[in-house]
Scaffold this motif. Sequence first.
Motif, PDB file in Angstrom:
ATOM      1  N   UNK A   1      82.602  -1.816 -12.002  1.00 21.76           N
ATOM      2  CA  UNK A   1      82.135  -0.942 -10.955  1.00 21.76           C
ATOM      3  C   UNK A   1      80.917  -1.533 -10.237  1.00 21.76           C
ATOM      4  N   UNK A   2      80.071  -2.271 -10.971  1.00 17.89           N
ATOM      5  CA  UNK A   2      78.855  -2.809 -10.373  1.00 17.89           C
ATOM      6  C   UNK A   2      79.129  -4.057  -9.527  1.00 17.89           C
ATOM      7  N   UNK A   3      80.272  -4.682  -9.695  1.00 16.94           N
ATOM      8  CA  UNK A   3      80.591  -5.898  -8.937  1.00 16.94           C
ATOM      9  C   UNK A   3      81.242  -5.563  -7.605  1.00 16.94           C
ATOM     10  N   UNK A   4      80.989  -6.367  -6.619  1.00 19.50           N
ATOM     11  CA  UNK A   4      81.624  -6.209  -5.320  1.00 19.50           C
ATOM     12  C   UNK A   4      83.036  -6.789  -5.382  1.00 19.50           C
ATOM     13  N   UNK A   5      83.900  -6.402  -4.474  1.00 20.22           N
ATOM     14  CA  UNK A   5      85.246  -6.999  -4.451  1.00 20.22           C
ATOM     15  C   UNK A   5      85.180  -8.450  -3.972  1.00 20.22           C
ATOM     16  N   UNK A   6      86.171  -9.215  -4.332  1.00 20.24           N
ATOM     17  CA  UNK A   6      86.250 -10.608  -3.897  1.00 20.24           C
ATOM     18  C   UNK A   6      86.442 -10.681  -2.389  1.00 20.24           C
ATOM     19  N   UNK A   7      85.932 -11.733  -1.744  1.00 17.90           N
ATOM     20  CA  UNK A   7      86.113 -11.850  -0.289  1.00 17.90           C
ATOM     21  C   UNK A   7      87.578 -12.083   0.071  1.00 17.90           C
TER      22      UNK A   7
END
Length: 159
Positions: free
Chosen positions: A1-7
């Motif tokens: 949840x704390x990580x952003x999605x991959x580009x």
Amino acid sequence: MALRPLPETPYLVAQRRLRHVGKDCLVAFDVNLYSVPARKVRPRQLIEIRATKSQVALHSATSGSDGDTFLAVHPRAGGRDPRVVEEEHWDGLPTGAGRRTTTGDGPPRRDTAEAGPLQALLNRAAATRVEVGRCPLSVYDELTGTRPFSTNSHAKNAR
């Protein structure tokens, strides 16, 4: 949840190296040779290589008159010592057909098939086709004032 999605677009990892162009318009990278256009480079010119996992892009280290540095792109070679060449890159280079190795006409070449490897090497050397003047050794003795196995009478008289 704390990580952003991959580009959306993956990060492109590329190796960058500087290499010199050979006389045959080939650039060495990772034990392979890649061609660059002969009309856009000169021997020993510095080339920047930008290599990804799948391709090798070749750029001039200095920009041309139009400001562009791009020279060529090739698929990255697998294995060791292959050449990745586009034949049109060699346009403008001598083909080797009819190229002379010496000036002037010399004696006909001897057959190298029966002579062996040393004689074949000597037959290819340009120095073997140079015509040399011949004269007796006595001419050199007269020029230097010496005689073989004898004393130099002129040198003794000068002392």
